[in-house]
Design an enzyme around this catalytic site. Structure first.
Site, PDB file in Angstrom:
ATOM      1  CG  HIS A  70       9.161   5.250  13.475  1.00 26.84           C
ATOM      2  ND1 HIS A  70       9.554   3.961  13.686  1.00 26.84           N
ATOM      3  CD2 HIS A  70       8.159   5.180  12.570  1.00 26.84           C
ATOM      4  CE1 HIS A  70       8.834   3.143  12.951  1.00 26.84           C
ATOM      5  NE2 HIS A  70       7.972   3.863  12.261  1.00 26.84           N
ATOM      6  CD  GLU A  94      12.032   3.513  15.485  1.00 30.15           C
ATOM      7  OE1 GLU A  94      10.820   3.798  15.641  1.00 30.15           O
ATOM      8  OE2 GLU A  94      12.516   3.214  14.396  1.00 30.15           O
ATOM      9  CG  ASP A 101       6.293  -6.823  -3.352  1.00 29.78           C
ATOM     10  OD1 ASP A 101       6.234  -8.043  -3.067  1.00 29.78           O
ATOM     11  OD2 ASP A 101       5.650  -5.952  -2.746  1.00 29.78           O
ATOM     12  CG  ASP A 125      10.560   8.303  10.016  1.00 27.41           C
ATOM     13  OD1 ASP A 125      10.724   9.310  10.736  1.00 27.41           O
ATOM     14  OD2 ASP A 125       9.523   7.608  10.034  1.00 27.41           O
ATOM     15  NE  ARG A 157       8.559  -1.738  12.773  1.00 26.44           N
ATOM     16  CZ  ARG A 157       7.546  -0.893  12.587  1.00 26.44           C
ATOM     17  NH1 ARG A 157       7.751   0.228  11.914  1.00 26.44           N
ATOM     18  NH2 ARG A 157       6.348  -1.147  13.076  1.00 26.44           N
ATOM     19  NE  ARG A 217      -3.844   0.111   2.387  1.00 27.20           N
ATOM     20  CZ  ARG A 217      -3.886  -1.048   3.026  1.00 27.20           C
ATOM     21  NH1 ARG A 217      -2.892  -1.395   3.829  1.00 27.20           N
ATOM     22  NH2 ARG A 217      -4.909  -1.865   2.872  1.00 27.20           N
ATOM     23  CB  ILE A 218       3.646   2.437   2.168  1.00 28.60           C
ATOM     24  CG1 ILE A 218       2.797   2.536   3.425  1.00 28.60           C
ATOM     25  CG2 ILE A 218       4.673   3.567   2.145  1.00 28.60           C
ATOM     26  CD1 ILE A 218       3.561   2.283   4.721  1.00 28.60           C
TER      27      ILE A 218
END
Length: 324
Positions: free
Chosen positions: A282, A261, A175, A256, A232, A155-156
């Site tokens: 992030h 984290e 992908d 990011d 990530r 989706r992103i």
């Protein structure tokens, strides 16, 4: 019997939204911080449902939650939850995959343009001296002459592809799970690494993708390429990336996401202090609208499970008749 729902982090206010989401249900909602796995077990041992930000719901934790019916991730990634263990325990795992993909895509493009157009260098010089030599922008190129490579076309990734194409980039993507015609040239991972001027990561963190971009991959990237990671931290070997940036192999990076984290990025990080690296905390997912949507959808799925219904955003499969 009152159902107990626990949010295992107090950083995100949810009390008002929880009261609305659980209206008509006999639910007690609490927000508690878990500083260790022992704390996590202690505060969730008798919970019927939990909502987690990044706290590690490992197998060792999950097997000690006999009443738990669902673990809801406040966001997209579920790498902090042992899915196999949750499924074996009859625990739904849910997330909110569609609330912030537009924000993450925008942030991806913003980082890519800021790094490639040397915005950080120019901005600093203007603030310090009131002037910025065009020499600081040396290496800037037209998007029309560059290839924007995506690792992951979910989706992103698809949203990023559309935006990058609108700007003028040639877009390619790797992908293995995508075969659809999307207007994007699908290539192998090795090819997207070798051909991209901008390489952007849009895959979850799993055992297979950990250190996906290591020293060997970076060596195969184009000289002067840029790496963008809004997914990530564990996807990238930061030490190898730092060496490549210092050596001039890569022109820059927009990061990011980082390992550890939500703790601060340590002073020892090989990426801190590098002027060619743009670092954000992030925050790619954030907007006022996306934050409100995540709250609503996360709590709605908890309510569905407590009513004995199938959640709207399941990450695993639990027969409704067997969910507790």
């Amino acid at each position: 019997m009152t159902a107990r729902v626990v949010m295992t982090n107090t950083a995100i206010p949810l009390a008002a939204e929880a009261e609305e989401a659980f209206a008509g249900l006999d639910v007690g909602f609490e927000m508690l911080d878990a500083g260790s796995p022992e704390d996590l077990v202690r505060i969730t041992r008798d919970a019927d449902a939990v909502i987690t930000l990044a706290e590690p719901f490992t197998r060792e934790v999950l097997v000690q939650l006999p009443r738990c019916r669902s673990v809801t991730r406040f966001g997209i990634g579920v790498d902090n939850v042992d899915l196999a263990a949750a499924t074996a325990q009859g625990i739904w795992v849910t997330n909110v995959p569609d609330a912030n993909y537009r924000e993450v895509a925008v942030h991806t493009i913003a980082l890519a343009l800021s790094v490639t157009r040397k915005i950080g260098f120019l901005n600093r010089s203007m603030h310090e001296t009131g002037h910025a030599s065009l020499a600081l922008a040396r290496g800037t190129r037209r998007p029309d002459e560059q290839t924007f490579g995506l690792v992951g076309l979910g989706r992103i990734g698809r949203r990023v592809a559309t935006m990058a194409q609108a700007i003028g980039y040639r877009v390619i993507a790797a992908d293995p799970f995508t075969t659809e015609e999307s207007g994007v040239e699908l290539v192998s991972f090795d090819e997207v690494v070798a051909r991209s001027d901008i390489l952007s990561l849009h895959v979850p963190l799993t055992g297979e993708t950990r250190d996906l971009v290591d020293a060997g991959v970076i060596e195969r990237m184009r000289d002067g390429a840029v790496l963008i990671n809004v997914s990530r931290g564990g996807l990238v070997d930061d030490a190898a990336l730092g060496r490549a940036l210092r050596a001039g192999k890569l022109a820059g990076a927009g990061i990011d996401a980082y390992v550890g984290e939500p703790a601060p990025l340590p002073e020892s990080s090989p990426l801190r202090g590098l002027e060619q690296v743009l670092l954000t905390p992030h925050s790619a997912h954030y907007s006022e609208e996306s934050f409100a949507e995540i709250k609503t959808k996360a709590l709605a799925d908890v309510a569905r499970v407590l009513r004995g219904e199938r959640p709207a955003y399941p990450v695993n499969e639990i027969p409704v008749t067997e969910s507790r």
